[in-house]
Structure formats: structure tokens, C-alpha cells
Design a protein around this motif. Structure first.
Motif, PDB file in Angstrom:
ATOM      1  N   UNK A  62       0.844  -1.194   0.000  1.00 43.21           N
ATOM      2  CA  UNK A  62       0.000   0.000   0.000  1.00 43.21           C
ATOM      3  C   UNK A  62       0.882   1.248   0.000  1.00 43.21           C
ATOM      4  N   UNK A  63       0.627   2.125  -0.957  1.00 40.09           N
ATOM      5  CA  UNK A  63       1.444   3.332  -1.086  1.00 40.09           C
ATOM      6  C   UNK A  63       1.089   4.390  -0.055  1.00 40.09           C
ATOM      7  N   UNK A  64      -0.202   4.549   0.245  1.00 39.18           N
ATOM      8  CA  UNK A  64      -0.624   5.537   1.241  1.00 39.18           C
ATOM      9  C   UNK A  64      -2.085   5.283   1.610  1.00 39.18           C
ATOM     10  N   UNK A  65      -2.507   5.912   2.693  1.00 39.88           N
ATOM     11  CA  UNK A  65      -3.813   5.611   3.276  1.00 39.88           C
ATOM     12  C   UNK A  65      -4.893   6.588   2.841  1.00 39.88           C
ATOM     13  N   UNK A  96       2.531  -1.377   4.463  1.00 43.23           N
ATOM     14  CA  UNK A  96       1.941  -0.068   4.260  1.00 43.23           C
ATOM     15  C   UNK A  96       2.479   0.940   5.244  1.00 43.23           C
ATOM     16  N   UNK A  97       1.961   2.154   5.222  1.00 44.46           N
ATOM     17  CA  UNK A  97       2.403   3.184   6.155  1.00 44.46           C
ATOM     18  C   UNK A  97       2.074   2.814   7.600  1.00 44.46           C
ATOM     19  N   UNK A  98       2.773   3.438   8.518  1.00 44.65           N
ATOM     20  CA  UNK A  98       2.467   3.278   9.930  1.00 44.65           C
ATOM     21  C   UNK A  98       0.999   3.624  10.173  1.00 44.65           C
ATOM     22  N   UNK A  99       0.310   2.794  10.940  1.00 38.91           N
ATOM     23  CA  UNK A  99      -1.095   3.057  11.232  1.00 38.91           C
ATOM     24  C   UNK A  99      -2.056   2.374  10.308  1.00 38.91           C
ATOM     25  N   UNK A 100      -1.575   1.551   9.388  1.00 38.54           N
ATOM     26  CA  UNK A 100      -2.490   0.938   8.429  1.00 38.54           C
ATOM     27  C   UNK A 100      -3.459  -0.030   9.113  1.00 38.54           C
ATOM     28  N   UNK A 101      -3.013  -0.725  10.155  1.00 38.87           N
ATOM     29  CA  UNK A 101      -3.926  -1.636  10.847  1.00 38.87           C
ATOM     30  C   UNK A 101      -5.070  -0.873  11.503  1.00 38.87           C
ATOM     31  N   UNK A 102      -4.749   0.214  12.184  1.00 36.68           N
ATOM     32  CA  UNK A 102      -5.790   1.000  12.840  1.00 36.68           C
ATOM     33  C   UNK A 102      -6.760   1.574  11.814  1.00 36.68           C
ATOM     34  N   UNK A 103      -6.224   2.043  10.692  1.00 32.51           N
ATOM     35  CA  UNK A 103      -7.063   2.630   9.639  1.00 32.51           C
ATOM     36  C   UNK A 103      -8.047   1.595   9.105  1.00 32.51           C
ATOM     37  N   UNK A 104      -7.545   0.418   8.753  1.00 39.34           N
ATOM     38  CA  UNK A 104      -8.411  -0.594   8.159  1.00 39.34           C
ATOM     39  C   UNK A 104      -9.405  -1.148   9.172  1.00 39.34           C
ATOM     40  N   UNK A 105      -8.987  -1.318  10.407  1.00 40.45           N
ATOM     41  CA  UNK A 105      -9.914  -1.801  11.427  1.00 40.45           C
ATOM     42  C   UNK A 105     -11.063  -0.828  11.617  1.00 40.45           C
ATOM     43  N   UNK A 106     -10.781   0.453  11.475  1.00 44.29           N
ATOM     44  CA  UNK A 106     -11.819   1.470  11.605  1.00 44.29           C
ATOM     45  C   UNK A 106     -12.880   1.389  10.530  1.00 44.29           C
ATOM     46  N   UNK A 122       0.668  -7.685   9.230  1.00 40.57           N
ATOM     47  CA  UNK A 122       0.961  -6.277   8.997  1.00 40.57           C
ATOM     48  C   UNK A 122       2.449  -5.969   9.158  1.00 40.57           C
ATOM     49  N   UNK A 123       2.944  -5.138   8.222  1.00 39.89           N
ATOM     50  CA  UNK A 123       4.314  -4.627   8.274  1.00 39.89           C
ATOM     51  C   UNK A 123       4.269  -3.148   7.916  1.00 39.89           C
ATOM     52  N   UNK A 124       5.082  -2.342   8.580  1.00 38.24           N
ATOM     53  CA  UNK A 124       5.159  -0.906   8.271  1.00 38.24           C
ATOM     54  C   UNK A 124       6.397  -0.627   7.430  1.00 38.24           C
ATOM     55  N   UNK A 125       6.212   0.203   6.424  1.00 40.02           N
ATOM     56  CA  UNK A 125       7.350   0.628   5.616  1.00 40.02           C
ATOM     57  C   UNK A 125       8.358   1.394   6.473  1.00 40.02           C
ATOM     58  N   UNK A 126       9.620   1.211   6.171  1.00 36.47           N
ATOM     59  CA  UNK A 126      10.702   2.060   6.677  1.00 36.47           C
ATOM     60  C   UNK A 126      11.326   2.705   5.451  1.00 36.47           C
ATOM     61  N   UNK A 127      11.340   4.046   5.367  1.00 32.89           N
ATOM     62  CA  UNK A 127      11.808   4.695   4.141  1.00 32.89           C
ATOM     63  C   UNK A 127      13.160   4.174   3.665  1.00 32.89           C
ATOM     64  N   UNK A 145       2.701  14.265  -0.737  1.00 30.75           N
ATOM     65  CA  UNK A 145       1.258  14.158  -0.863  1.00 30.75           C
ATOM     66  C   UNK A 145       0.674  14.500   0.504  1.00 30.75           C
ATOM     67  N   UNK A 146      -0.506  15.128   0.574  1.00 28.85           N
ATOM     68  CA  UNK A 146      -1.000  15.631   1.855  1.00 28.85           C
ATOM     69  C   UNK A 146      -1.601  14.555   2.762  1.00 28.85           C
ATOM     70  N   UNK A 147      -0.752  13.656   3.217  1.00 25.81           N
ATOM     71  CA  UNK A 147      -1.138  12.616   4.161  1.00 25.81           C
ATOM     72  C   UNK A 147       0.166  12.094   4.770  1.00 25.81           C
ATOM     73  N   UNK A 148       0.144  11.635   6.018  1.00 20.92           N
ATOM     74  CA  UNK A 148       1.372  11.070   6.579  1.00 20.92           C
ATOM     75  C   UNK A 148       1.866   9.859   5.791  1.00 20.92           C
ATOM     76  N   UNK A 149       3.144   9.819   5.557  1.00 20.70           N
ATOM     77  CA  UNK A 149       3.834   8.678   4.947  1.00 20.70           C
ATOM     78  C   UNK A 149       3.291   8.267   3.578  1.00 20.70           C
ATOM     79  N   UNK A 150       3.318   9.141   2.596  1.00 18.17           N
ATOM     80  CA  UNK A 150       3.041   8.696   1.227  1.00 18.17           C
ATOM     81  C   UNK A 150       4.319   8.131   0.607  1.00 18.17           C
ATOM     82  N   UNK A 151       4.192   7.030  -0.100  1.00 19.77           N
ATOM     83  CA  UNK A 151       5.367   6.371  -0.655  1.00 19.77           C
ATOM     84  C   UNK A 151       5.222   6.122  -2.152  1.00 19.77           C
TER      85      UNK A 151
END
Length: 275
Positions: A62-65, A96-106, A122-127, A145-151
Motif C-alpha cells: 500500500x502506497x498511502x492511506x 503499508x504506512x504506519x497506522x495501516x492496521x488502525x485505519x483498516x480496522x476502523x 501487517x508490516x510498516x514501511x521504513x523509508x 502528498x497531503x497525508x502522513x507517509x506517502x510512498x
């Protein structure tokens, strides 16, 4: 390596294509075919099933949330968890970016424990820290991009047909990270959501065709494949803007098309082989 366009419409699903989702596949030295998804935007899950059995997904990147890049993972969660026949496989690796689990669970109002940990690993990207998945080495690069951790995501393939490189821009404006990600890429799959003149006041969000072409030129990419065009954009105009600054081959991502990405001695990657 092969790239199949599952969805390529920008910002929301269009009448002819889901939002962003790309299937990348490649055979390793032992003859096993690996299948990786880049993003799963709205509308992608249904179309994806025309191209593979969901059990054959080896990983999702996942590139970004933003919903047009990841919301159909909520549906994939349902497919894994609630199939009355049973899933019968391991959890799907998901980067994906940090927080992807919380985002999807929501998206389902789930408590974070266990959330979706039963369905996804789940794994978080490290730049700029590479991740190995079968014959692919995936490296994430932070972009703008206007969101935390766009890749942007760079996929270096080392398989039976020899090495090749695909770079996927995700969503971004022009930036140094994008150029590093696309350095010497055989195919640069790059968004072009804006038009020159119409969207000049909007910076730090998306690329125009011209800015995509500039990034491809500066990176030394061999082919530019424009994607993420909203329904109100002119594909012809996007290509014409890119042609002003990039002299390599330029194409438009086409839904259901498969592209063979091979590093030829001429430096030119192969063209699409059709839907």
C-alpha cells in the motif's frame, strides 16, 4: 515481470475502471509464480477476481492511506475471515504506512485487538529500507502528498527472464524521492492527475503529465506509463504534456491490459500484450 492493470482511474472509480490497483507477477528461479498487489482502491476487489483466485495473493503493498488506494482491503478482510468454506491459507502479508492496521480496522468499527490481525500480517514501511518478497525487492521512498507517509514503490525483479525494474509513483507531486525511486526504471508507472494551466495553484498533491515527464527524464526511466487520471482529465492532453519533456516511450495504463517488463539490450521494455 508482468504488470496487469486492475484499476487506474484517479481519485475514485470511473465507469470503465476501478481506482488504483495493479497486479505484479513474476517467476522465481524454482518456477514458482509470485503475485503482488500494489494498492487496492475502491472497486478493485471485484475486478481483481477476474484475474486471480484471492488465495493466490502473495502480498499487498500500500502506497498511502487514501481510500482510492486501499479501501477495498476492507472487503478482502471479509473474504478471508467469513468465507464459509474456510480460507485454508496463511494470513496475507500486507506492507503499508504506519497506522495501516488502525485505519483498516476502523472501516469495520473493529476493536484494535484483534482488529484485522487474523487476516493480514501487517508490516510498516521504513523509508528506503528494502523488503524481499520472492523474486522481488521492494523499496519504499517518501514522496510529497497531503497525508502522513506517502510512498513511491520501486520493485526490482530478479527472475528467470533476467532483471527488470518497475517503479510506481503512488500519489505525489514532484520531489527528489520520486526521482530516486524511478532511477533507471524499465517502466515508470506514474500518476498524472492534474493538467498544466488548469491546476497550477494546486501544489504538493499530484503531478501533471508534464511533471511526470520531467520526473521520468530526470530519473533516466526507459518508459513512462501514465495512470491515476480522473474521469474529467483528457488522456491525450496528459500524454502531450509528458511528450514536451520526455523523449522515451509514453503510454497510458489501460484497464485489464498486461505489460511484460523486460530489460532488453536496446534499453526498451516490451509493450502491452493485450487484455
Amino acid at each position: 515481470m508482468k504488470l496487469t492493470i486492475i484499476g487506474c482511474t484517479g481519485s475514485f472509480a470511473g465507469p470503465d475502471s476501478p481506482a488504483s490497483c495493479y497486479l505484479v507477477s513474476g517467476e522465481d528461479a524454482a518456477g514458482r509464480v509470485w503475485r503482488i498487489l500494489l494498492d487496492m482502491g475502491n472497486g478493485a476487489l471485484g475486478v481483481l477476481q477476474r484475474h486471480l483466485d484471492l488465495h493466490d495473493i502473495d502480498a499487498v503493498l500500500v502506497s498511502h492511506l487514501h481510500p482510492d488506494h486501499c479501501i477495498d482491503l476492507a472487503g478482502l478482510h471479509v473474504a478471508v475471515k467469513w468465507d464459509p468454506r474456510g480460507w485454508g491459507g496463511a494470513r496475507i502479508p500486507l506492507w503499508g504506512p504506519t497506522g495501516i492496521h488502525d485505519y483498516l480496522s476502523g472501516t469495520h468499527g473493529l476493536p484494535l485487538d484483534p482488529g484485522m490481525h487474523g487476516e493480514f500480517e501487517f508490516h510498516s514501511w521504513v523509508p528506503e529500507q528494502p523488503v524481499r518478497i520472492g523474486p522481488f525487492t521492494v523499496t519504499p521512498y517518501l514522496v510529497e502528498h497531503p497525508i502522513p507517509e506517502p510512498y513511491a514503490l520501486r520493485l526490482d525483479y530478479d527472475g528467470v527472464m533476467g532483471p527488470s525494474t518497475l517503479t510506481y509513483s503512488g500519489d505525489t507531486d514532484a520531489c527528489a524521492g520520486l526521482v530516486r525511486a524511478a532511477h533507471d526504471a524499465d517502466v515508470f508507472l506514474c500518476e498524472a492527475a492534474y493538467h498544466e494551466g488548469r491546476d497550477d495553484a494546486l501544489r504538493g498533491i499530484h503531478l501533471t503529465g508534464r511533471r511526470a515527464g520531467e520526473a521520468a527524464r530526470d530519473a533516466g526511466a526507459r518508459k513512462l506509463l501514465l495512470t491515476h487520471l480522473p474521469v474529467w482529465n483528457s488522456p491525450t492532453r496528459a500524454v502531450e504534456e509528458a511528450e514536451e519533456v520526455f523523449d522515451g516511450p509514453i503510454g497510458l495504463a489501460e484497464p485489464a491490459y498486461t505489460y511484460r517488463i523486460v530489460r532488453h539490450s536496446s534499453g526498451r521494455p516490451a509493450a502491452a500484450v493485450g487484455p
